[in-house]
Design a protein around this motif. Structure first.
Motif, short mmCIF file in Angstrom:
data_model
loop_
_atom_site.label_atom_id
_atom_site.label_comp_id
_atom_site.label_asym_id
_atom_site.label_seq_id
_atom_site.Cartn_x
_atom_site.Cartn_y
_atom_site.Cartn_z
N PRO A 162 2.52 -31.86 21.46
CA PRO A 162 1.88 -31.82 22.78
C PRO A 162 0.63 -30.96 22.81
O PRO A 162 0.39 -30.14 21.91
N ASP A 163 -0.19 -31.15 23.83
CA ASP A 163 -1.37 -30.32 24.04
C ASP A 163 -0.96 -28.91 24.45
O ASP A 163 0.14 -28.68 24.98
N ASP A 164 -1.87 -27.96 24.21
CA ASP A 164 -1.71 -26.57 24.65
C ASP A 164 -0.48 -25.89 24.04
O ASP A 164 0.10 -25.00 24.66
N LYS A 165 -0.10 -26.31 22.84
CA LYS A 165 1.06 -25.72 22.18
C LYS A 165 0.74 -25.35 20.74
O LYS A 165 -0.10 -25.96 20.09
N LEU A 166 1.40 -24.31 20.25
CA LEU A 166 1.39 -23.97 18.84
C LEU A 166 2.73 -24.42 18.27
O LEU A 166 3.78 -23.90 18.66
N VAL A 167 2.69 -25.40 17.39
CA VAL A 167 3.90 -25.99 16.83
C VAL A 167 3.97 -25.65 15.34
O VAL A 167 2.98 -25.78 14.62
N VAL A 168 5.14 -25.21 14.89
CA VAL A 168 5.35 -24.91 13.47
C VAL A 168 6.36 -25.89 12.89
O VAL A 168 7.44 -26.09 13.46
N ILE A 169 5.99 -26.51 11.77
CA ILE A 169 6.92 -27.37 11.04
C ILE A 169 7.47 -26.58 9.87
O ILE A 169 6.71 -26.04 9.07
N THR A 170 8.78 -26.49 9.78
CA THR A 170 9.42 -25.69 8.75
C THR A 170 10.55 -26.48 8.10
O THR A 170 10.80 -27.64 8.45
N PHE A 212 -2.75 -26.49 9.81
CA PHE A 212 -2.82 -25.49 8.75
C PHE A 212 -1.61 -25.66 7.83
O PHE A 212 -0.47 -25.50 8.26
N ASP A 213 -1.87 -25.99 6.56
CA ASP A 213 -0.80 -26.21 5.60
C ASP A 213 -0.48 -24.93 4.83
O ASP A 213 -1.25 -24.49 3.98
N GLU A 214 0.65 -24.31 5.17
CA GLU A 214 1.12 -23.07 4.55
C GLU A 214 -0.01 -22.05 4.38
O GLU A 214 -0.39 -21.69 3.26
N PRO A 215 -0.55 -21.55 5.49
CA PRO A 215 -1.70 -20.61 5.41
C PRO A 215 -1.37 -19.30 4.72
O PRO A 215 -2.27 -18.59 4.29
N GLU A 216 -0.07 -18.98 4.59
CA GLU A 216 0.31 -17.72 3.95
C GLU A 216 0.32 -17.81 2.43
O GLU A 216 0.43 -16.78 1.75
N ALA A 217 0.20 -19.01 1.87
CA ALA A 217 0.33 -19.19 0.42
C ALA A 217 -0.79 -18.48 -0.34
O ALA A 217 -1.96 -18.65 -0.05
N GLY A 218 -0.40 -17.66 -1.30
CA GLY A 218 -1.36 -17.05 -2.21
C GLY A 218 -2.16 -15.89 -1.68
O GLY A 218 -3.16 -15.50 -2.28
N ILE A 245 -6.21 -21.68 23.33
CA ILE A 245 -6.21 -23.14 23.27
C ILE A 245 -6.14 -23.74 24.67
O ILE A 245 -5.43 -23.28 25.55
N HIS A 246 -6.91 -24.82 24.85
CA HIS A 246 -6.91 -25.55 26.11
C HIS A 246 -7.22 -27.01 25.79
O HIS A 246 -8.23 -27.32 25.15
N ASP A 247 -6.34 -27.90 26.22
CA ASP A 247 -6.47 -29.33 25.92
C ASP A 247 -6.55 -29.57 24.42
O ASP A 247 -7.26 -30.47 23.95
N SER A 248 -5.86 -28.75 23.66
CA SER A 248 -5.82 -28.92 22.21
C SER A 248 -4.47 -28.37 21.73
O SER A 248 -3.66 -27.90 22.53
N SER A 249 -4.23 -28.45 20.44
CA SER A 249 -2.97 -27.95 19.91
C SER A 249 -3.16 -27.45 18.49
O SER A 249 -4.14 -27.77 17.82
N ILE A 250 -2.21 -26.64 18.04
CA ILE A 250 -2.23 -26.05 16.71
C ILE A 250 -0.93 -26.42 16.00
O ILE A 250 0.16 -26.27 16.58
N LEU A 306 6.87 -18.34 12.56
CA LEU A 306 7.85 -18.99 13.44
C LEU A 306 7.97 -18.23 14.77
O LEU A 306 8.16 -18.84 15.83
N ASN A 307 7.82 -16.91 14.70
CA ASN A 307 7.98 -16.09 15.90
C ASN A 307 6.86 -16.27 16.92
O ASN A 307 7.04 -15.86 18.08
N ILE A 308 5.72 -16.83 16.53
CA ILE A 308 4.64 -17.03 17.50
C ILE A 308 4.54 -18.50 17.95
O ILE A 308 3.64 -18.85 18.70
N ALA A 309 5.48 -19.33 17.48
CA ALA A 309 5.45 -20.76 17.83
C ALA A 309 5.92 -20.99 19.25
O ALA A 309 6.78 -20.27 19.77
#
Length: 251
Positions: free
Chosen positions: A29-37, A160-166, A186-191, A201-204
């Motif tokens: 959805p818009d206006d959301k930070l979604v994490v896939i784990t 962002f694909d695994e931004p913590e890697a390396g 973010i507004h009318d967009s998503s992360i 995960l804690n900021i999702a």
């Protein structure tokens, strides 16, 4: 809003078809930070590449704001507003940071405007604006410069694909702050972030769990996170990701 409808992705493995992604239907959805784990090998990064257009699904549809973008290239999807940050950022010998950010916007960006994007990711602009995007930059520096280019694009969907890697612990902590700031703006967009790190995960707003190429669960952070904590498959040992052993317990 991004919609995946019955997405399947197969590869040919020694003469037989192997399903990496299995009939996934998902809404970002818009206006959301979604994490896939999920566990390693579960299809997370493959799904990110399918969304970005690096790979094409074997079957199913990908819709952005109701428009079918399934067969569009990565370039055409970028023009539609999908930004993608690789797990391992690309180095560009002979290209300066300013040029890279300018290319990302596709406009006649000024040095001052480019510096604002560098500052937003915690880099001192005057120290980086004229740097070459090559091996002289650390992994953490490259990550933040790449995120600055995604910010400059003003993408409808930033992936962002695994931004913590390396990257080291200090750089990781700074990336968390960058993502928190992005979330607030973010507004009318998503992360969309592919990660199995607890701090991300804690900021999702929402968490999606993939396992064996299938959508196992999706819901709010409050619904999903408690069931993930303490499971080795969801949150790998911090010692594998960070150098500083004394900080391992804080991951």
């Amino acid at each position: 809003m991004l919609e995946l409808k019955n997405i399947t992705f197969q590869v040919n493995d020694e003469g037989s078809d192997k399903e990496i992604i299995r009939d996934i239907s998902l809404t970002i959805p818009d206006d959301k930070l979604v994490v896939i784990t999920g566990p390693n090998g579960g299809g997370k990064s493959t799904l990110a590449r399918l969304i970005a257009g690096i790979e094409k699904p074997t079957s199913g549809q990908i819709l952005l704001d109701g428009e079918d973008i399934t067969n569009l290239s990565i370039t055409d999807r970028a023009k539609k507003g999908i930004g993608f940050a690789f797990q391992q950022p690309v180095r560009f010998k002979g290209i300066q940071v300013f040029d890279l950010i300018k290319l990302a916007t596709g406009t006649n960006l000024s040095v001052g405007e480019a510096c604002q994007f560098l500052s937003a990711v915690g880099l001192c602009a005057r120290d980086y604006i004229d740097r070459e995007v090559n091996s002289s930059l650390s992994g953490g520096e490259l990550k933040r410069i790449e995120i600055a280019t995604v910010l400059a694009k003003a993408s409808r969907l930033s992936v962002f694909d695994e931004p913590e890697a390396g990257i080291d612990l200090w750089s990781f902590q700074n990336l968390i702050e960058v993502f928190q700031n992005m979330r607030e703006q973010i507004h009318d967009s998503s992360i969309l972030i592919i990660s199995h790190q607890e701090r991300i995960l804690n900021i999702a707003d929402e968490i999606v769990v993939l396992k064996d190429g299938k959508l196992e669960k999706q819901g709010s952070r409050e619904e999903i996170l408690p069931s993930l904590m303490g499971t080795a498959s969801a949150v790998p040992e911090c010692r594998k990701n960070f150098v500083a052993k004394e900080d391992a317990q804080e991951c």
